[in-house]
Design a protein around this motif. Sequence first.
Motif, short mmCIF file in Angstrom:
data_model
loop_
_atom_site.label_atom_id
_atom_site.label_comp_id
_atom_site.label_asym_id
_atom_site.label_seq_id
_atom_site.Cartn_x
_atom_site.Cartn_y
_atom_site.Cartn_z
N ASP A 1 0.82 -1.22 0.00
CA ASP A 1 0.00 0.00 0.00
C ASP A 1 0.85 1.27 0.00
O ASP A 1 0.34 2.37 0.19
CB ASP A 1 -0.98 0.01 1.17
N GLY A 2 2.17 1.11 -0.19
CA GLY A 2 3.04 2.27 -0.28
C GLY A 2 3.61 2.73 1.05
O GLY A 2 4.32 3.73 1.10
N LYS A 3 3.31 2.00 2.13
CA LYS A 3 3.83 2.34 3.46
C LYS A 3 4.58 1.13 4.01
O LYS A 3 4.09 0.01 3.92
CB LYS A 3 2.68 2.71 4.41
N PRO B 1 0.65 3.30 16.08
CA PRO B 1 0.45 2.72 14.75
C PRO B 1 -0.54 3.56 13.95
O PRO B 1 -1.45 4.17 14.51
CB PRO B 1 -0.12 1.33 15.05
N VAL B 2 -0.35 3.59 12.63
CA VAL B 2 -1.24 4.38 11.78
C VAL B 2 -2.14 3.52 10.91
O VAL B 2 -3.18 3.99 10.45
CB VAL B 2 -0.45 5.38 10.90
N CYS C 1 -3.97 -4.03 2.87
CA CYS C 1 -3.75 -2.90 1.96
C CYS C 1 -4.87 -1.88 2.15
O CYS C 1 -6.05 -2.23 2.16
CB CYS C 1 -3.73 -3.42 0.52
N GLU C 2 -4.45 -0.62 2.31
CA GLU C 2 -5.42 0.45 2.52
C GLU C 2 -5.09 1.63 1.61
O GLU C 2 -3.92 1.89 1.36
CB GLU C 2 -5.37 0.90 3.98
N PRO C 3 -6.11 2.33 1.13
CA PRO C 3 -7.53 2.15 1.40
C PRO C 3 -8.07 0.89 0.74
O PRO C 3 -7.72 0.56 -0.40
CB PRO C 3 -8.19 3.41 0.85
#
Length: 135
Positions: free
Chosen positions: A85-87, A110-111, A117-119
């Motif tokens: 998810d790019g993080k 935590p975020v 995977c989000e969104p």
Amino acid sequence: MIYQSIYVLVICSIGSLVNAHPGFMDLIPNGHIVPNPCANSSIPWVGVGHNNRTGGGIANVFGAAFLTAKMTWTRDLCMADSDIDGKTNGFELGDPDCKWVQGGTPANKPVSHPGVCEPMTTKTCMAVNLNIQCI
């Protein structure tokens, strides 16, 4: 007969690896307060390495990576983006600099969830999250 015994032993061993255990939450930063990615849910996702919130069953992508890392928070596991998810896993779990050690306090809260995977509604994430259970 010996092959059947070995087969049963292997299956039982694998089964024990994919059950959620509260002690595993101590092996990752903020393991006890990983956000629930499902809509309108404030209940933490205690089965962090699994496709369902309470654990058990099939491992999610983070759970598989955690097993590959021999259930240890390594720099490689921290820097990986298991759910694409790019993080990084570390960023999602509040350890963006990969400095957390077991028993220590993570740098941040935590975020997001490193195995979901989000969104969740994006096309890429829908494919990654195919087996995630938001019930």
